[in-house]
Design a protein around this motif. Structure first.
Motif, PDB file in Angstrom:
ATOM      1  N   ASP A   1       0.828  -1.207   0.000  1.00 47.17           N
ATOM      2  CA  ASP A   1       0.000   0.000   0.000  1.00 47.17           C
ATOM      3  C   ASP A   1       0.864   1.260   0.000  1.00 47.17           C
ATOM      4  O   ASP A   1       0.536   2.248  -0.660  1.00 47.17           O
ATOM      5  CB  ASP A   1      -0.951   0.009   1.198  1.00 47.17           C
ATOM      6  N   THR A   2       1.985   1.233   0.716  1.00 47.30           N
ATOM      7  CA  THR A   2       2.914   2.364   0.738  1.00 47.30           C
ATOM      8  C   THR A   2       3.548   2.557  -0.627  1.00 47.30           C
ATOM      9  O   THR A   2       3.708   3.693  -1.090  1.00 47.30           O
ATOM     10  CB  THR A   2       4.000   2.125   1.803  1.00 47.30           C
ATOM     11  N   ILE A   3       3.891   1.465  -1.292  1.00 46.66           N
ATOM     12  CA  ILE A   3       4.480   1.543  -2.632  1.00 46.66           C
ATOM     13  C   ILE A   3       3.487   2.161  -3.604  1.00 46.66           C
ATOM     14  O   ILE A   3       3.835   3.061  -4.379  1.00 46.66           O
ATOM     15  CB  ILE A   3       4.921   0.145  -3.117  1.00 46.66           C
ATOM     16  N   VAL A   4       2.242   1.708  -3.566  1.00 45.21           N
ATOM     17  CA  VAL A   4       1.217   2.238  -4.466  1.00 45.21           C
ATOM     18  C   VAL A   4       0.984   3.723  -4.189  1.00 45.21           C
ATOM     19  O   VAL A   4       0.844   4.526  -5.122  1.00 45.21           O
ATOM     20  CB  VAL A   4      -0.096   1.441  -4.348  1.00 45.21           C
ATOM     21  N   GLN A   5       0.959   4.107  -2.931  1.00 40.36           N
ATOM     22  CA  GLN A   5       0.765   5.518  -2.589  1.00 40.36           C
ATOM     23  C   GLN A   5       1.908   6.382  -3.133  1.00 40.36           C
ATOM     24  O   GLN A   5       1.668   7.480  -3.650  1.00 40.36           O
ATOM     25  CB  GLN A   5       0.660   5.701  -1.068  1.00 40.36           C
ATOM     26  N   LYS A   6       3.138   5.885  -3.040  1.00 39.51           N
ATOM     27  CA  LYS A   6       4.282   6.643  -3.561  1.00 39.51           C
ATOM     28  C   LYS A   6       4.200   6.746  -5.089  1.00 39.51           C
ATOM     29  O   LYS A   6       4.493   7.809  -5.656  1.00 39.51           O
ATOM     30  CB  LYS A   6       5.595   5.984  -3.129  1.00 39.51           C
ATOM     31  N   ILE A   7       3.806   5.667  -5.746  1.00 45.22           N
ATOM     32  CA  ILE A   7       3.648   5.707  -7.207  1.00 45.22           C
ATOM     33  C   ILE A   7       2.581   6.736  -7.576  1.00 45.22           C
ATOM     34  O   ILE A   7       2.759   7.511  -8.522  1.00 45.22           O
ATOM     35  CB  ILE A   7       3.308   4.305  -7.756  1.00 45.22           C
ATOM     36  N   TYR A   8       1.499   6.770  -6.822  1.00 45.88           N
ATOM     37  CA  TYR A   8       0.442   7.751  -7.080  1.00 45.88           C
ATOM     38  C   TYR A   8       0.959   9.178  -6.876  1.00 45.88           C
ATOM     39  O   TYR A   8       0.642  10.085  -7.646  1.00 45.88           O
ATOM     40  CB  TYR A   8      -0.770   7.469  -6.197  1.00 45.88           C
ATOM     41  N   GLU A   9       1.770   9.392  -5.837  1.00 50.00           N
ATOM     42  CA  GLU A   9       2.363  10.720  -5.615  1.00 50.00           C
ATOM     43  C   GLU A   9       3.240  11.134  -6.794  1.00 50.00           C
ATOM     44  O   GLU A   9       3.186  12.283  -7.242  1.00 50.00           O
ATOM     45  CB  GLU A   9       3.194  10.721  -4.337  1.00 50.00           C
ATOM     46  N   LEU A  10       4.064  10.198  -7.288  1.00 49.43           N
ATOM     47  CA  LEU A  10       4.910  10.500  -8.443  1.00 49.43           C
ATOM     48  C   LEU A  10       4.065  10.810  -9.674  1.00 49.43           C
ATOM     49  O   LEU A  10       4.378  11.720 -10.442  1.00 49.43           O
ATOM     50  CB  LEU A  10       5.867   9.331  -8.717  1.00 49.43           C
ATOM     51  N   TYR A  11       2.989  10.056  -9.856  1.00 49.47           N
ATOM     52  CA  TYR A  11       2.064  10.288 -10.961  1.00 49.47           C
ATOM     53  C   TYR A  11       1.456  11.691 -10.857  1.00 49.47           C
ATOM     54  O   TYR A  11       1.397  12.434 -11.835  1.00 49.47           O
ATOM     55  CB  TYR A  11       0.978   9.210 -10.937  1.00 49.47           C
ATOM     56  N   ALA A  12       1.021  12.049  -9.663  1.00 56.25           N
ATOM     57  CA  ALA A  12       0.423  13.376  -9.463  1.00 56.25           C
ATOM     58  C   ALA A  12       1.451  14.479  -9.718  1.00 56.25           C
ATOM     59  O   ALA A  12       1.140  15.500 -10.344  1.00 56.25           O
ATOM     60  CB  ALA A  12      -0.147  13.490  -8.054  1.00 56.25           C
ATOM     61  N   ASP A  13       2.680  14.289  -9.229  1.00 57.66           N
ATOM     62  CA  ASP A  13       3.713  15.313  -9.374  1.00 57.66           C
ATOM     63  C   ASP A  13       4.223  15.479 -10.802  1.00 57.66           C
ATOM     64  O   ASP A  13       4.452  16.600 -11.250  1.00 57.66           O
ATOM     65  CB  ASP A  13       4.901  15.012  -8.462  1.00 57.66           C
ATOM     66  N   PHE A  14       4.411  14.371 -11.515  1.00 58.47           N
ATOM     67  CA  PHE A  14       5.081  14.458 -12.814  1.00 58.47           C
ATOM     68  C   PHE A  14       4.159  14.302 -14.017  1.00 58.47           C
ATOM     69  O   PHE A  14       4.510  14.722 -15.105  1.00 58.47           O
ATOM     70  CB  PHE A  14       6.219  13.439 -12.890  1.00 58.47           C
TER      71      PHE A  14
ATOM     72  N   MET B   1       0.252  14.613 -13.762  1.00 56.34           N
ATOM     73  CA  MET B   1      -0.905  15.495 -13.658  1.00 56.34           C
ATOM     74  C   MET B   1      -0.522  16.975 -13.619  1.00 56.34           C
ATOM     75  O   MET B   1      -1.310  17.825 -14.018  1.00 56.34           O
ATOM     76  CB  MET B   1      -1.746  15.137 -12.434  1.00 56.34           C
ATOM     77  N   LYS B   2       0.671  17.291 -13.168  1.00 53.40           N
ATOM     78  CA  LYS B   2       1.115  18.688 -13.152  1.00 53.40           C
ATOM     79  C   LYS B   2       1.827  19.082 -14.440  1.00 53.40           C
ATOM     80  O   LYS B   2       2.248  20.232 -14.576  1.00 53.40           O
ATOM     81  CB  LYS B   2       2.034  18.929 -11.955  1.00 53.40           C
ATOM     82  N   ASN B   3       1.965  18.149 -15.361  1.00 55.30           N
ATOM     83  CA  ASN B   3       2.600  18.428 -16.647  1.00 55.30           C
ATOM     84  C   ASN B   3       1.603  19.198 -17.519  1.00 55.30           C
ATOM     85  O   ASN B   3       0.527  18.693 -17.825  1.00 55.30           O
ATOM     86  CB  ASN B   3       2.985  17.109 -17.316  1.00 55.30           C
ATOM     87  N   PRO B   4       1.937  20.413 -17.928  1.00 52.95           N
ATOM     88  CA  PRO B   4       0.974  21.208 -18.704  1.00 52.95           C
ATOM     89  C   PRO B   4       0.670  20.614 -20.084  1.00 52.95           C
ATOM     90  O   PRO B   4      -0.323  20.984 -20.705  1.00 52.95           O
ATOM     91  CB  PRO B   4       1.657  22.575 -18.831  1.00 52.95           C
TER      92      PRO B   4
END
Length: 170
Positions: A127-140, A142-145
């Motif tokens: 669950d921690t691994i999936v949460q970190k992957i989701y954070e990376l997805y959100a950062d790189f 979803m924030k990509n214009p």
């Protein structure tokens, strides 16, 4: 089995419509699937997830709802005599599937995007691994214009940071 051999095998990201938007393998020696196989896998899992969500069993409430004759006019309609096993938790479909060879963990975001993570069954803190992957997805991603929502993920920064983080945790 040495701990270096354990870990994350593959990641698949499915959009809310059931389309494959990202796929990556992290272990050498895995059986190679074609792009079509991954598309079929994503669509099939999306359907099974929706079905399992809709067939979540409901259990009878301990008290029957009041009869319409005893309720006063202007009050809220009677509540159904059934509820989900844990009323405080939203109904989800398959959260994980485990075999002796791998564990499939599904994390669904509030927008309906699903992250399917294939790991060794002995891998801890999935669950921690999936949460970190989701954070990376959100950062790189979803924030990509230049990224358009629901479209395939083509973000080099996401690939690079994801690979580096997974290598760093082994």
């Amino acid at each position: 089995m040495p701990s270096a051999d354990r870990g994350v095998f593959s990641l698949i990201i499915i959009n809310k419509a059931g389309g494959l938007i990202y796929q990556r393998e992290f272990q050498a020696g895995l059986r190679k699937l074609s792009t079509n196989d991954y598309l079929v896998l994503a669509g099939t899992f999306h359907g099974v997830h929706a079905i399992t969500r809709s067939i979540t069993p409901r259990i009878p409430n301990s008290q029957p709802p009041p009869s319409p004759a005893t309720s006063s006019p202007g009050t809220a309609p009677a509540v159904s005599g059934y509820s989900y096993p844990n009323p405080g938790v939203a109904v989800t479909g398959i959260d994980y599937l485990e075999t002796d060879k791998f564990r499939l963990t599904c994390f669904q975001t509030l927008t309906g995007t699903k992250f399917l993570l294939f790991t060794d069954p002995m891998t801890g803190n999935v669950d921690t691994i999936v949460q970190k992957i989701y954070e990376l997805y959100a950062d790189f991603v979803m924030k990509n214009p230049f990224y358009q929502t629901e479209m395939p993920v083509r973000c080099e920064a996401f690939d690079r940071h994801l690979g580096a983080w997974l290598r760093g945790r082994t």
